[in-house]
Design a protein around this motif. Sequence first.
Motif, PDB file in Angstrom:
ATOM      1  N   SER A  69      60.886  73.003  11.808  1.00 59.35           N
ATOM      2  CA  SER A  69      61.576  74.312  11.779  1.00 59.35           C
ATOM      3  C   SER A  69      63.076  74.147  12.022  1.00 59.35           C
ATOM      4  O   SER A  69      63.862  74.999  11.656  1.00 59.35           O
ATOM      5  N   TRP A  70      63.476  72.992  12.647  1.00 58.27           N
ATOM      6  CA  TRP A  70      64.905  72.773  12.926  1.00 58.27           C
ATOM      7  C   TRP A  70      65.575  71.831  11.905  1.00 58.27           C
ATOM      8  O   TRP A  70      66.740  71.504  12.043  1.00 58.27           O
ATOM      9  N   GLY A  71      64.835  71.373  10.900  1.00 64.86           N
ATOM     10  CA  GLY A  71      65.447  70.529   9.865  1.00 64.86           C
ATOM     11  C   GLY A  71      64.584  69.343   9.470  1.00 64.86           C
ATOM     12  O   GLY A  71      63.400  69.267   9.840  1.00 64.86           O
ATOM     13  N   GLU A  72      65.201  68.424   8.708  1.00 62.29           N
ATOM     14  CA  GLU A  72      64.472  67.232   8.245  1.00 62.29           C
ATOM     15  C   GLU A  72      64.224  66.286   9.419  1.00 62.29           C
ATOM     16  O   GLU A  72      65.114  66.087  10.248  1.00 62.29           O
ATOM     17  N   ILE A  73      63.033  65.698   9.450  1.00 58.92           N
ATOM     18  CA  ILE A  73      62.726  64.728  10.518  1.00 58.92           C
ATOM     19  C   ILE A  73      62.064  63.492   9.895  1.00 58.92           C
ATOM     20  O   ILE A  73      61.586  63.532   8.760  1.00 58.92           O
ATOM     21  N   LYS A  74      62.076  62.421  10.684  1.00 62.50           N
ATOM     22  CA  LYS A  74      61.346  61.215  10.317  1.00 62.50           C
ATOM     23  C   LYS A  74      60.208  61.043  11.314  1.00 62.50           C
ATOM     24  O   LYS A  74      60.403  61.239  12.525  1.00 62.50           O
ATOM     25  N   ILE A  75      59.048  60.659  10.798  1.00 66.37           N
ATOM     26  CA  ILE A  75      57.895  60.386  11.670  1.00 66.37           C
ATOM     27  C   ILE A  75      57.530  58.914  11.497  1.00 66.37           C
ATOM     28  O   ILE A  75      57.376  58.445  10.359  1.00 66.37           O
ATOM     29  N   ILE A  76      57.434  58.201  12.605  1.00 67.52           N
ATOM     30  CA  ILE A  76      57.081  56.778  12.538  1.00 67.52           C
ATOM     31  C   ILE A  76      55.880  56.532  13.465  1.00 67.52           C
ATOM     32  O   ILE A  76      56.043  56.368  14.680  1.00 67.52           O
ATOM     33  N   PRO A  77      54.678  56.541  12.909  1.00 70.53           N
ATOM     34  CA  PRO A  77      53.490  56.348  13.760  1.00 70.53           C
ATOM     35  C   PRO A  77      53.415  54.909  14.281  1.00 70.53           C
ATOM     36  O   PRO A  77      53.735  53.959  13.561  1.00 70.53           O
ATOM     37  N   MET A  78      53.028  54.769  15.518  1.00 70.20           N
ATOM     38  CA  MET A  78      52.875  53.447  16.143  1.00 70.20           C
ATOM     39  C   MET A  78      51.528  53.400  16.868  1.00 70.20           C
ATOM     40  O   MET A  78      51.029  54.434  17.331  1.00 70.20           O
ATOM     41  N   TYR A  79      51.001  52.189  17.017  1.00 71.45           N
ATOM     42  CA  TYR A  79      49.852  52.032  17.914  1.00 71.45           C
ATOM     43  C   TYR A  79      50.287  52.402  19.330  1.00 71.45           C
ATOM     44  O   TYR A  79      51.457  52.227  19.702  1.00 71.45           O
ATOM     45  N   HIS A  80      49.339  52.889  20.116  1.00 72.46           N
ATOM     46  CA  HIS A  80      49.626  53.167  21.528  1.00 72.46           C
ATOM     47  C   HIS A  80      49.845  51.830  22.249  1.00 72.46           C
ATOM     48  O   HIS A  80      49.084  50.884  22.022  1.00 72.46           O
ATOM     49  N   PRO A  81      50.861  51.719  23.116  1.00 73.12           N
ATOM     50  CA  PRO A  81      51.089  50.447  23.814  1.00 73.12           C
ATOM     51  C   PRO A  81      49.857  49.948  24.576  1.00 73.12           C
ATOM     52  O   PRO A  81      49.633  48.734  24.667  1.00 73.12           O
ATOM     53  N   ALA A  82      49.033  50.865  25.095  1.00 73.30           N
ATOM     54  CA  ALA A  82      47.841  50.446  25.846  1.00 73.30           C
ATOM     55  C   ALA A  82      46.847  49.712  24.949  1.00 73.30           C
ATOM     56  O   ALA A  82      46.033  48.916  25.427  1.00 73.30           O
ATOM     57  N   ALA A  83      46.914  49.961  23.636  1.00 72.57           N
ATOM     58  CA  ALA A  83      45.983  49.298  22.709  1.00 72.57           C
ATOM     59  C   ALA A  83      46.200  47.787  22.744  1.00 72.57           C
ATOM     60  O   ALA A  83      45.245  47.002  22.632  1.00 72.57           O
ATOM     61  N   ALA A  84      47.452  47.371  22.940  1.00 72.64           N
ATOM     62  CA  ALA A  84      47.747  45.927  22.984  1.00 72.64           C
ATOM     63  C   ALA A  84      47.257  45.305  24.290  1.00 72.64           C
ATOM     64  O   ALA A  84      47.012  44.096  24.347  1.00 72.64           O
ATOM     65  N   LEU A  85      47.116  46.131  25.324  1.00 70.58           N
ATOM     66  CA  LEU A  85      46.608  45.600  26.598  1.00 70.58           C
ATOM     67  C   LEU A  85      45.093  45.382  26.505  1.00 70.58           C
ATOM     68  O   LEU A  85      44.541  44.495  27.130  1.00 70.58           O
ATOM     69  N   ARG A  86      44.451  46.212  25.678  1.00 64.56           N
ATOM     70  CA  ARG A  86      42.997  46.061  25.490  1.00 64.56           C
ATOM     71  C   ARG A  86      42.691  45.003  24.436  1.00 64.56           C
ATOM     72  O   ARG A  86      41.662  44.340  24.509  1.00 64.56           O
ATOM     73  N   ASN A  87      43.576  44.872  23.456  1.00 65.94           N
ATOM     74  CA  ASN A  87      43.342  43.962  22.340  1.00 65.94           C
ATOM     75  C   ASN A  87      44.622  43.143  22.111  1.00 65.94           C
ATOM     76  O   ASN A  87      45.559  43.611  21.465  1.00 65.94           O
ATOM     77  N   GLY A  88      44.633  41.942  22.674  1.00 63.78           N
ATOM     78  CA  GLY A  88      45.829  41.106  22.665  1.00 63.78           C
ATOM     79  C   GLY A  88      46.386  40.844  21.275  1.00 63.78           C
ATOM     80  O   GLY A  88      47.597  40.671  21.104  1.00 63.78           O
TER      81      GLY A  88
END
Length: 192
Positions: free
Chosen positions: A154-173
């Motif tokens: 609603s406030w203009g153009e945006i960029k979305i960059i999905p990432m894995y959750h950091p905790a996922a790397a703690l569960r799966n090295g």
Amino acid sequence: MQADSDLEGLRKEVGNCKRCSLWKNRKNVVFGEGPENASIFLIGLGPGRNENLFGKPFIGAAGKFLNHLLALAGLSRKEVYITSVMKCYLPKNKATKEQINACKRYLDRQLEIIKPSIIIPLGNVALQYVSEKFNVGFDRISKIHGKLFNAKASWGEIKIIPMYHPAAALRNGALRKTLEKDWKKLRSVVLK
Ligand code: SF4
């Protein structure tokens, strides 16, 4: 009213919220933190044990790893706004559809006050929220992590960059290197 007071008013409102049963478990609401004019906005799932105790997002092991990832992108915690879909402690690290529906209004309002230009959903629940809010269809996170999507807010153009959750790397090295690679790539986007 200035954005500043809007955000503080919202923080107080969330502090008294009993819209879903999760309020019974909370020691502290975890509202979010960061500059009110941040251009980069990170969204996690919700508070864990440590976050509940201290009322701050992303502390403990996942928070430490997030700080490392931010540094790889040339960023620090002080420059970004960090919050989550859920504001009260999730004892099993899961929220029901009803709980998400009850809480997401606060995240809607945080976004509308801060008006970021880059939104980074961390993990599937945040990705689902962003998909519905900005009407963008995403494939599974395993397919689209680290990629850039353009969308309209609603406030203009945006960029979305999905990432894995950091905790996922703690569960799966094995995911650690993937996350590091994705966040390093982010450096060229945030420096533009
Ligand atoms: S999780 Fe959200 S909706 Fe539920 S009580 Fe906490 S602030 Fe309110």
